[in-house]
Scaffold this motif. Structure first.
Motif, PDB file in Angstrom:
ATOM      1  N   ILE A   1       0.842  -1.203   0.000  1.00  0.00           N
ATOM      2  CA  ILE A   1       0.000   0.000   0.000  1.00  0.00           C
ATOM      3  C   ILE A   1       0.875   1.250   0.000  1.00  0.00           C
ATOM      4  N   THR A   2       1.909   1.268   0.821  1.00  0.00           N
ATOM      5  CA  THR A   2       2.806   2.422   0.886  1.00  0.00           C
ATOM      6  C   THR A   2       3.482   2.663  -0.453  1.00  0.00           C
ATOM      7  N   ALA A   3       3.949   1.611  -1.094  1.00  0.00           N
ATOM      8  CA  ALA A   3       4.613   1.756  -2.391  1.00  0.00           C
ATOM      9  C   ALA A   3       3.658   2.290  -3.429  1.00  0.00           C
ATOM     10  N   CYS A   4       2.441   1.793  -3.458  1.00  0.00           N
ATOM     11  CA  CYS A   4       1.456   2.263  -4.436  1.00  0.00           C
ATOM     12  C   CYS A   4       1.092   3.720  -4.177  1.00  0.00           C
ATOM     13  N   THR A   5       0.872   4.072  -2.931  1.00  0.00           N
ATOM     14  CA  THR A   5       0.503   5.436  -2.591  1.00  0.00           C
ATOM     15  C   THR A   5       1.630   6.401  -2.911  1.00  0.00           C
ATOM     16  N   ALA A   6       2.845   6.022  -2.590  1.00  0.00           N
ATOM     17  CA  ALA A   6       3.987   6.901  -2.844  1.00  0.00           C
ATOM     18  C   ALA A   6       4.127   7.189  -4.328  1.00  0.00           C
ATOM     19  N   GLY A   7       3.814   6.233  -5.169  1.00  0.00           N
ATOM     20  CA  GLY A   7       3.914   6.441  -6.604  1.00  0.00           C
ATOM     21  C   GLY A   7       2.791   7.286  -7.163  1.00  0.00           C
ATOM     22  N   MET A   8       1.647   7.316  -6.500  1.00  0.00           N
ATOM     23  CA  MET A   8       0.483   8.027  -7.018  1.00  0.00           C
ATOM     24  C   MET A   8       0.495   9.506  -6.662  1.00  0.00           C
ATOM     25  N   ILE A   9       1.029   9.844  -5.506  1.00  0.00           N
ATOM     26  CA  ILE A   9       0.940  11.217  -5.038  1.00  0.00           C
ATOM     27  C   ILE A   9       2.333  11.835  -5.033  1.00  0.00           C
ATOM     28  N   ASP A  10       2.529  12.846  -5.874  1.00  0.00           N
ATOM     29  CA  ASP A  10       3.823  13.532  -5.972  1.00  0.00           C
ATOM     30  C   ASP A  10       3.995  14.501  -4.812  1.00  0.00           C
ATOM     31  N   PRO A  11       5.241  14.819  -4.489  1.00  0.00           N
ATOM     32  CA  PRO A  11       5.452  15.872  -3.504  1.00  0.00           C
ATOM     33  C   PRO A  11       4.771  17.148  -4.005  1.00  0.00           C
TER      34      PRO A  11
ATOM     35  N   PRO B   1      -6.164  12.049  -6.748  1.00  0.00           N
ATOM     36  CA  PRO B   1      -6.478  11.411  -5.461  1.00  0.00           C
ATOM     37  C   PRO B   1      -6.793  12.467  -4.406  1.00  0.00           C
ATOM     38  N   ILE B   2      -7.691  12.126  -3.524  1.00  0.00           N
ATOM     39  CA  ILE B   2      -8.088  13.037  -2.453  1.00  0.00           C
ATOM     40  C   ILE B   2      -7.131  12.870  -1.276  1.00  0.00           C
ATOM     41  N   VAL B   3      -6.674  14.001  -0.755  1.00  0.00           N
ATOM     42  CA  VAL B   3      -5.832  14.020   0.435  1.00  0.00           C
ATOM     43  C   VAL B   3      -6.535  14.878   1.488  1.00  0.00           C
ATOM     44  N   GLU B   4      -6.115  14.760   2.715  1.00  0.00           N
ATOM     45  CA  GLU B   4      -6.693  15.585   3.766  1.00  0.00           C
ATOM     46  C   GLU B   4      -5.835  16.832   3.952  1.00  0.00           C
ATOM     47  N   TRP B   5      -6.476  17.983   3.881  1.00  0.00           N
ATOM     48  CA  TRP B   5      -5.813  19.256   4.113  1.00  0.00           C
ATOM     49  C   TRP B   5      -6.406  19.844   5.383  1.00  0.00           C
ATOM     50  N   THR B   6      -5.561  20.334   6.258  1.00  0.00           N
ATOM     51  CA  THR B   6      -6.034  20.945   7.496  1.00  0.00           C
ATOM     52  C   THR B   6      -5.996  22.458   7.338  1.00  0.00           C
ATOM     53  N   SER B   7      -7.147  23.074   7.431  1.00  0.00           N
ATOM     54  CA  SER B   7      -7.246  24.528   7.273  1.00  0.00           C
ATOM     55  C   SER B   7      -6.640  25.220   8.487  1.00  0.00           C
ATOM     56  N   PRO B   8      -6.375  26.525   8.361  1.00  0.00           N
ATOM     57  CA  PRO B   8      -5.861  27.274   9.514  1.00  0.00           C
ATOM     58  C   PRO B   8      -6.817  27.238  10.720  1.00  0.00           C
ATOM     59  N   MET B   9      -8.073  26.955  10.468  1.00  0.00           N
ATOM     60  CA  MET B   9      -9.069  26.863  11.550  1.00  0.00           C
ATOM     61  C   MET B   9      -9.081  25.470  12.183  1.00  0.00           C
ATOM     62  N   GLY B  10      -8.249  24.560  11.652  1.00  0.00           N
ATOM     63  CA  GLY B  10      -8.177  23.207  12.198  1.00  0.00           C
ATOM     64  C   GLY B  10      -9.135  22.214  11.563  1.00  0.00           C
TER      65      GLY B  10
ATOM     66  N   VAL C   1     -10.344  19.553   8.936  1.00  0.00           N
ATOM     67  CA  VAL C   1      -9.732  18.616   8.011  1.00  0.00           C
ATOM     68  C   VAL C   1     -10.665  18.507   6.806  1.00  0.00           C
ATOM     69  N   ILE C   2     -10.142  18.894   5.639  1.00  0.00           N
ATOM     70  CA  ILE C   2     -10.978  18.998   4.439  1.00  0.00           C
ATOM     71  C   ILE C   2     -10.435  18.083   3.356  1.00  0.00           C
ATOM     72  N   PRO C   3     -11.254  17.141   2.860  1.00  0.00           N
ATOM     73  CA  PRO C   3     -10.816  16.312   1.733  1.00  0.00           C
ATOM     74  C   PRO C   3     -10.607  17.215   0.514  1.00  0.00           C
ATOM     75  N   THR C   4      -9.411  17.153  -0.066  1.00  0.00           N
ATOM     76  CA  THR C   4      -9.012  18.075  -1.123  1.00  0.00           C
ATOM     77  C   THR C   4      -8.302  17.316  -2.233  1.00  0.00           C
ATOM     78  N   PRO C   5      -8.591  17.622  -3.498  1.00  0.00           N
ATOM     79  CA  PRO C   5      -7.819  16.983  -4.570  1.00  0.00           C
ATOM     80  C   PRO C   5      -6.329  17.293  -4.414  1.00  0.00           C
ATOM     81  N   GLN C   6      -5.500  16.284  -4.513  1.00  0.00           N
ATOM     82  CA  GLN C   6      -4.059  16.435  -4.332  1.00  0.00           C
ATOM     83  C   GLN C   6      -3.493  17.469  -5.287  1.00  0.00           C
ATOM     84  N   ALA C   7      -3.966  17.497  -6.530  1.00  0.00           N
ATOM     85  CA  ALA C   7      -3.451  18.451  -7.512  1.00  0.00           C
ATOM     86  C   ALA C   7      -3.771  19.892  -7.110  1.00  0.00           C
ATOM     87  N   LEU C   8      -4.938  20.122  -6.554  1.00  0.00           N
ATOM     88  CA  LEU C   8      -5.325  21.464  -6.111  1.00  0.00           C
ATOM     89  C   LEU C   8      -4.420  21.919  -4.963  1.00  0.00           C
TER      90      LEU C   8
END
Length: 133
Positions: free
Chosen positions: A13-23, A103-112, A114-121
């Motif tokens: 799972i880690t290997a697959c995820t690492a390949g899908m989501i760029d820094p 892929p959707i990642v979790e982004w934490t807003s300044p207000m705390g 946790v918002i599901p957000t497209p990784q590219a965005l």
């Protein structure tokens, strides 16, 4: 046996995820180069080759934080990039819905929040934050 299977599954799972989501910074720069430079320019200062064709020139994206009292407004920037249907017909930025599908990642807003957000965005916003003057 179970422990070996669990470790193997986690590594897979880690290997697959690492390949899908760029820094974020790297992939954000690539997205910017591909989709934004024609209007905002390679230096993001609003001087792209198409800039002169607009009644309202594209923004200088290196000054976002400065225009916001020194704080980069990540949520506002992502909202502007994400936009809404039909705004292109009103002369604003084009719609980027297809570009930011990722892929959707979790982004934490300044207000705390946790918002599901497209990784590219998030990657594009992270890149823009990194080029602030």
């Amino acid at each position: 046996m179970f422990r070996s299977l669990a470790v193997f599954s986690l590594l897979t799972i880690t290997a697959c995820t690492a390949g899908m989501i760029d820094p974020p910074k790297k992939s954000g720069a690539q997205l910017f180069d591909k989709h934004c430079t024609s209007c905002h320019g390679r230096t993001a200062q609003g001087d792209g080759p198409r800039a002169s064709s607009f009644a309202i020139p594209p923004s200088n994206l290196t000054m976002i934080a400065q225009r916001n009292g020194g704080t980069f407004p990540t949520a506002d920037v992502m909202a502007q990039i994400n936009g809404y249907s039909g705004r292109h017909q009103m002369g604003g930025m084009p719609e980027f819905e297809e570009v930011i599908q990722s892929p959707i990642v979790e982004w934490t807003s300044p207000m705390g929040e946790v918002i599901p957000t497209p990784q590219a965005l998030l990657a594009l916003a992270t890149y823009l934050e990194s080029i602030q003057e």
